[in-house]
Design a protein around this motif. Sequence first.
Motif, PDB file in Angstrom:
ATOM      1  N   GLU A 128       1.018  -1.141   0.038  1.00 35.78           N
ATOM      2  CA  GLU A 128      -0.081  -0.134   0.061  1.00 35.78           C
ATOM      3  C   GLU A 128       0.839   1.147  -0.027  1.00 35.78           C
ATOM      4  O   GLU A 128       1.955   1.110   0.439  1.00 35.78           O
ATOM      5  CB  GLU A 128      -0.833   0.065   1.337  1.00 35.78           C
ATOM      6  N   MET A 129       0.186   2.195  -0.411  1.00 33.12           N
ATOM      7  CA  MET A 129       1.069   3.682  -0.481  1.00 33.12           C
ATOM      8  C   MET A 129       0.428   4.587   0.608  1.00 33.12           C
ATOM      9  O   MET A 129      -0.916   4.160   0.856  1.00 33.12           O
ATOM     10  CB  MET A 129       0.693   4.405  -1.825  1.00 33.12           C
ATOM     11  N   VAL A 130       1.229   5.548   1.013  1.00 38.67           N
ATOM     12  CA  VAL A 130       0.739   6.444   2.048  1.00 38.67           C
ATOM     13  C   VAL A 130      -0.342   7.314   1.425  1.00 38.67           C
ATOM     14  O   VAL A 130      -0.118   7.679   0.376  1.00 38.67           O
ATOM     15  CB  VAL A 130       1.684   6.996   2.883  1.00 38.67           C
ATOM     16  N   ALA A 131      -1.268   7.807   2.058  1.00 36.59           N
ATOM     17  CA  ALA A 131      -2.204   8.857   1.560  1.00 36.59           C
ATOM     18  C   ALA A 131      -1.659  10.104   1.467  1.00 36.59           C
ATOM     19  O   ALA A 131      -2.587  10.983   0.626  1.00 36.59           O
ATOM     20  CB  ALA A 131      -3.561   8.492   2.348  1.00 36.59           C
ATOM     21  N   ARG A 132      -0.707  10.495   2.157  1.00 41.33           N
ATOM     22  CA  ARG A 132      -0.380  12.108   1.700  1.00 41.33           C
ATOM     23  C   ARG A 132       0.722  12.030   0.700  1.00 41.33           C
ATOM     24  O   ARG A 132       1.844  11.142   0.826  1.00 41.33           O
ATOM     25  CB  ARG A 132       0.510  12.417   3.074  1.00 41.33           C
ATOM     26  N   LYS A 133       0.385  12.815  -0.209  1.00 41.19           N
ATOM     27  CA  LYS A 133       1.349  12.860  -1.538  1.00 41.19           C
ATOM     28  C   LYS A 133       2.836  13.190  -1.459  1.00 41.19           C
ATOM     29  O   LYS A 133       3.588  12.938  -2.057  1.00 41.19           O
ATOM     30  CB  LYS A 133       0.452  13.533  -2.711  1.00 41.19           C
ATOM     31  N   THR A 134       3.016  14.017  -0.244  1.00 39.86           N
ATOM     32  CA  THR A 134       4.105  14.576  -0.106  1.00 39.86           C
ATOM     33  C   THR A 134       5.338  13.410   0.296  1.00 39.86           C
ATOM     34  O   THR A 134       6.205  13.489  -0.316  1.00 39.86           O
ATOM     35  CB  THR A 134       4.246  15.414   1.134  1.00 39.86           C
ATOM     36  N   TYR A 135       4.814  12.219   0.701  1.00 39.16           N
ATOM     37  CA  TYR A 135       5.531  10.999   1.087  1.00 39.16           C
ATOM     38  C   TYR A 135       5.292   9.884   0.219  1.00 39.16           C
ATOM     39  O   TYR A 135       5.889   8.765   0.470  1.00 39.16           O
ATOM     40  CB  TYR A 135       5.387  10.812   2.483  1.00 39.16           C
ATOM     41  N   ILE A 136       4.691  10.403  -0.856  1.00 35.24           N
ATOM     42  CA  ILE A 136       4.834   9.252  -1.866  1.00 35.24           C
ATOM     43  C   ILE A 136       5.813   9.408  -2.992  1.00 35.24           C
ATOM     44  O   ILE A 136       6.057  10.549  -3.748  1.00 35.24           O
ATOM     45  CB  ILE A 136       3.421   9.134  -2.738  1.00 35.24           C
ATOM     46  N   GLN A 137       7.021   8.823  -2.710  1.00 32.75           N
ATOM     47  CA  GLN A 137       8.252   8.954  -3.480  1.00 32.75           C
ATOM     48  C   GLN A 137       8.681   7.541  -4.364  1.00 32.75           C
ATOM     49  O   GLN A 137       8.379   6.538  -3.701  1.00 32.75           O
ATOM     50  CB  GLN A 137       9.362   9.364  -2.430  1.00 32.75           C
ATOM     51  N   PRO A 138       9.360   7.899  -5.417  1.00 34.32           N
ATOM     52  CA  PRO A 138       9.775   6.409  -5.876  1.00 34.32           C
ATOM     53  C   PRO A 138      10.786   5.498  -5.139  1.00 34.32           C
ATOM     54  O   PRO A 138      11.625   6.304  -4.352  1.00 34.32           O
ATOM     55  CB  PRO A 138      10.442   7.308  -7.149  1.00 34.32           C
ATOM     56  N   LYS A 139      10.539   4.366  -5.437  1.00 36.24           N
ATOM     57  CA  LYS A 139      11.103   3.493  -4.524  1.00 36.24           C
ATOM     58  C   LYS A 139      12.471   3.252  -5.080  1.00 36.24           C
ATOM     59  O   LYS A 139      12.870   3.191  -6.262  1.00 36.24           O
ATOM     60  CB  LYS A 139      10.448   1.988  -4.505  1.00 36.24           C
ATOM     61  N   GLN A 140      13.430   2.860  -4.084  1.00 38.02           N
ATOM     62  CA  GLN A 140      14.921   2.513  -4.325  1.00 38.02           C
ATOM     63  C   GLN A 140      15.622   3.378  -5.411  1.00 38.02           C
ATOM     64  O   GLN A 140      16.450   2.928  -6.182  1.00 38.02           O
ATOM     65  CB  GLN A 140      14.617   0.956  -5.198  1.00 38.02           C
ATOM     66  N   GLY A 141      15.394   4.803  -5.216  1.00 36.27           N
ATOM     67  CA  GLY A 141      15.994   5.875  -5.850  1.00 36.27           C
ATOM     68  C   GLY A 141      15.809   5.767  -7.341  1.00 36.27           C
ATOM     69  O   GLY A 141      16.606   6.241  -8.035  1.00 36.27           O
ATOM     70  N   LEU A 142      14.508   5.272  -7.975  1.00 35.30           N
ATOM     71  CA  LEU A 142      14.312   4.998  -9.272  1.00 35.30           C
ATOM     72  C   LEU A 142      13.783   6.460  -9.599  1.00 35.30           C
ATOM     73  O   LEU A 142      13.172   7.018  -8.785  1.00 35.30           O
ATOM     74  CB  LEU A 142      13.433   3.882  -9.491  1.00 35.30           C
ATOM     75  N   ASP A 143      13.475   6.661 -10.887  1.00 36.56           N
ATOM     76  CA  ASP A 143      13.020   7.578 -11.437  1.00 36.56           C
ATOM     77  C   ASP A 143      11.845   7.099 -12.214  1.00 36.56           C
ATOM     78  O   ASP A 143      12.070   6.633 -13.655  1.00 36.56           O
ATOM     79  CB  ASP A 143      13.978   8.600 -12.028  1.00 36.56           C
ATOM     80  N   TYR A 144      10.345   7.402 -11.979  1.00 37.66           N
ATOM     81  CA  TYR A 144       9.341   7.121 -12.721  1.00 37.66           C
ATOM     82  C   TYR A 144       8.264   7.793 -12.438  1.00 37.66           C
ATOM     83  O   TYR A 144       8.081   8.471 -11.582  1.00 37.66           O
ATOM     84  CB  TYR A 144       9.148   5.492 -12.545  1.00 37.66           C
ATOM     85  N   ASN A 145       7.288   7.681 -13.296  1.00 41.05           N
ATOM     86  CA  ASN A 145       5.841   8.578 -13.128  1.00 41.05           C
ATOM     87  C   ASN A 145       4.895   7.829 -12.210  1.00 41.05           C
ATOM     88  O   ASN A 145       3.901   7.578 -12.348  1.00 41.05           O
ATOM     89  CB  ASN A 145       5.367   8.462 -14.560  1.00 41.05           C
ATOM     90  N   ILE A 146       5.391   8.339 -10.861  1.00 44.41           N
ATOM     91  CA  ILE A 146       4.959   7.844  -9.490  1.00 44.41           C
ATOM     92  C   ILE A 146       3.289   8.301  -9.766  1.00 44.41           C
ATOM     93  O   ILE A 146       2.373   7.678  -9.206  1.00 44.41           O
ATOM     94  CB  ILE A 146       5.603   7.821  -8.576  1.00 44.41           C
ATOM     95  N   GLN A 147       2.994   9.378 -10.174  1.00 42.01           N
ATOM     96  CA  GLN A 147       1.573  10.047  -9.950  1.00 42.01           C
ATOM     97  C   GLN A 147       0.899   9.251 -10.791  1.00 42.01           C
ATOM     98  O   GLN A 147      -0.269   9.202 -10.501  1.00 42.01           O
ATOM     99  CB  GLN A 147       1.635  11.505 -10.525  1.00 42.01           C
ATOM    100  N   ALA A 148       1.225   8.326 -11.698  1.00 45.58           N
ATOM    101  CA  ALA A 148       0.214   7.498 -12.250  1.00 45.58           C
ATOM    102  C   ALA A 148      -0.469   6.581 -11.399  1.00 45.58           C
ATOM    103  O   ALA A 148      -1.711   6.120 -11.866  1.00 45.58           O
ATOM    104  CB  ALA A 148       1.115   6.648 -13.462  1.00 45.58           C
ATOM    105  N   PHE A 149       0.023   6.332 -10.182  1.00 46.10           N
ATOM    106  CA  PHE A 149      -0.907   5.318  -9.469  1.00 46.10           C
ATOM    107  C   PHE A 149      -1.645   6.045  -8.611  1.00 46.10           C
ATOM    108  O   PHE A 149      -2.646   5.348  -8.047  1.00 46.10           O
ATOM    109  CB  PHE A 149       0.248   4.944  -8.456  1.00 46.10           C
ATOM    110  N   TYR A 150      -1.833   7.609  -8.604  1.00 40.80           N
ATOM    111  CA  TYR A 150      -3.071   8.090  -7.923  1.00 40.80           C
ATOM    112  C   TYR A 150      -3.721   9.211  -8.623  1.00 40.80           C
ATOM    113  O   TYR A 150      -4.254  10.187  -8.037  1.00 40.80           O
ATOM    114  CB  TYR A 150      -2.342   8.607  -6.693  1.00 40.80           C
ATOM    115  N   LEU A 151      -3.438   9.404  -9.968  1.00 41.19           N
ATOM    116  CA  LEU A 151      -4.137  10.256 -10.567  1.00 41.19           C
ATOM    117  C   LEU A 151      -5.720  10.070 -11.028  1.00 41.19           C
ATOM    118  O   LEU A 151      -6.597  10.991 -11.078  1.00 41.19           O
ATOM    119  CB  LEU A 151      -3.268  10.711 -12.048  1.00 41.19           C
ATOM    120  N   LEU A 152      -6.098   8.969 -10.833  1.00 38.80           N
ATOM    121  CA  LEU A 152      -7.543   8.488 -11.184  1.00 38.80           C
ATOM    122  C   LEU A 152      -8.180   8.286  -9.880  1.00 38.80           C
ATOM    123  O   LEU A 152      -7.473   7.802  -8.766  1.00 38.80           O
ATOM    124  CB  LEU A 152      -7.607   7.299 -11.974  1.00 38.80           C
TER     125      LEU A 152
END
Length: 502
Positions: free
Chosen positions: A391-415
């Motif tokens: 699960e991901m935390v509900a506060r978007k400030t603390y939703i960060q890419p895992k393992q130092g990766l760079d990807y479009n993490i907003q895709a998980f919570y835009l809808l």
Amino acid sequence: MAENGKLRKVLTVSLTATLALGLLAGCNSGKAPEGKEEKVLRIGMMYGGSDDSYFRQQYTDIYEFTHQNIKIEIVPAIDQSQYRYNDGTEPYVQPDYLESMKKLLTGSNPVDIVVADTGTLKQLIQENTLKQLDPMIQEDKFDTADFVPAVIDGIKDLGDGKLYALTPTFSASALYYNKKMFTDAGIDLPTDKMTWDDIFNIARRLAKGEGKDRVYGFSFNRYKGSDPFWDMQYSYSNALQLRTFDEKAENMTVNSPQWVKIWETISKLAKDKIIPDNSNQMGSDEPWTAISSDMFLSGKVAMTIGESNYVNEIADANNNAAKIKNFTPIDWDVVTVPIHPEKPDIGGNIYLNNTFSINSSAPNPETAWDFIKFIGSEEWAKLRSRASTYEMVARKTYIQPKQGLDYNIQAFYLLKPFPPSNPKDDKLMSEKPGLYSITNSGRTFFQEVLDNKKTPEEALNEWAEKGNKMLQEIKNNPKTQFQDDGTPFIPDESGNAMGIRG
């Protein structure tokens, strides 16, 4: 071994609590627990058993550590441990989860907090059994602006624009894609909020090869042996909220133009081998590797839907590429799960599995609100975001890419989340267990479409005809169930078939 396990648990919880104490000391969590008087905070859950350690580690241990005078009790509406001891002499009876939960709220010793999924939450709101949280949020100036809009809006939709619950976490999926396959095919990379038709058209251009070398353009999930019928039911049409039968379970509703269009779309993709069908199993002559069953990692599919934690699996495979035979690290990214034009903001397989509400009859409403604030705080989100979780935390400030990766993490919570299932439907299914067979029977008719024996319209009409006969049997006797061939029977008291009718 048992003692070592207990010791590890104690050390883990103690260490976590110690590290978190400084982080959480600043939380506005002292209003309810003032003084030394011990209070008991009772949390009601939909189901559970004798071992509630996982839930406690996730949500309550740290609160009890920082609030020494609060003792938390976990109370399941359905104690699932009872089913371990059924020797088969008694038939299994589907429990009424909603009614069982309502008893926790209204009994002689009511719970203070309710943890529920969105379907149950909606029903409890409609029955006026939960406190509205907006007044407490405003009074304490509790900041919800940082919560993912999809989470807050999803909860508000259940309460006619009002908040009756908060959740510190949510689960979500996105569309993973292989960048190299797009580049090699000269196709632009996908973008957020593309429609299903857009993705299917792209998938046709990406699919290539024959036989065991076939590369599919898209798959609803990454596993070999996926079934297009169930994929269609749960990943494609659920946003449209199509019903198999009406709300009273009296008439089938599958012979409609919308159902026909869906079956036409998915069956053609499967027959054209743009998506894998259920014949795509790993053959016995195929060498096993750590990624054999994963079609995306093994390069057998260009796009697939996966949960947020799949990021870790891809990263682990890439980091260990030298140890995996015939594996090349995947260059990937994610976009939102495709949408239907009729529901342009809904999708992503976003689920709010653990919403926290306050019972209208809570003995300790102030402590209950203090706990909900605590696990909804920035400090808690910061601490929890470091953990590896599905699960991901509900506060978007603390939703960060895992393992130092760079990807479009907003895709998980835009809808926004899918509309919740109606608890009345769950109750209907529990009262009339034969209804499950009606849904399952659809797979046989869909397979006939895949085998070119029937058109989608013909198959759906026949499913409707058969389903209506089954519904009539259930209407005559709600206990009616069905064998695999559709023959009705009434289970006897031991759960065995009896009274089979031809």
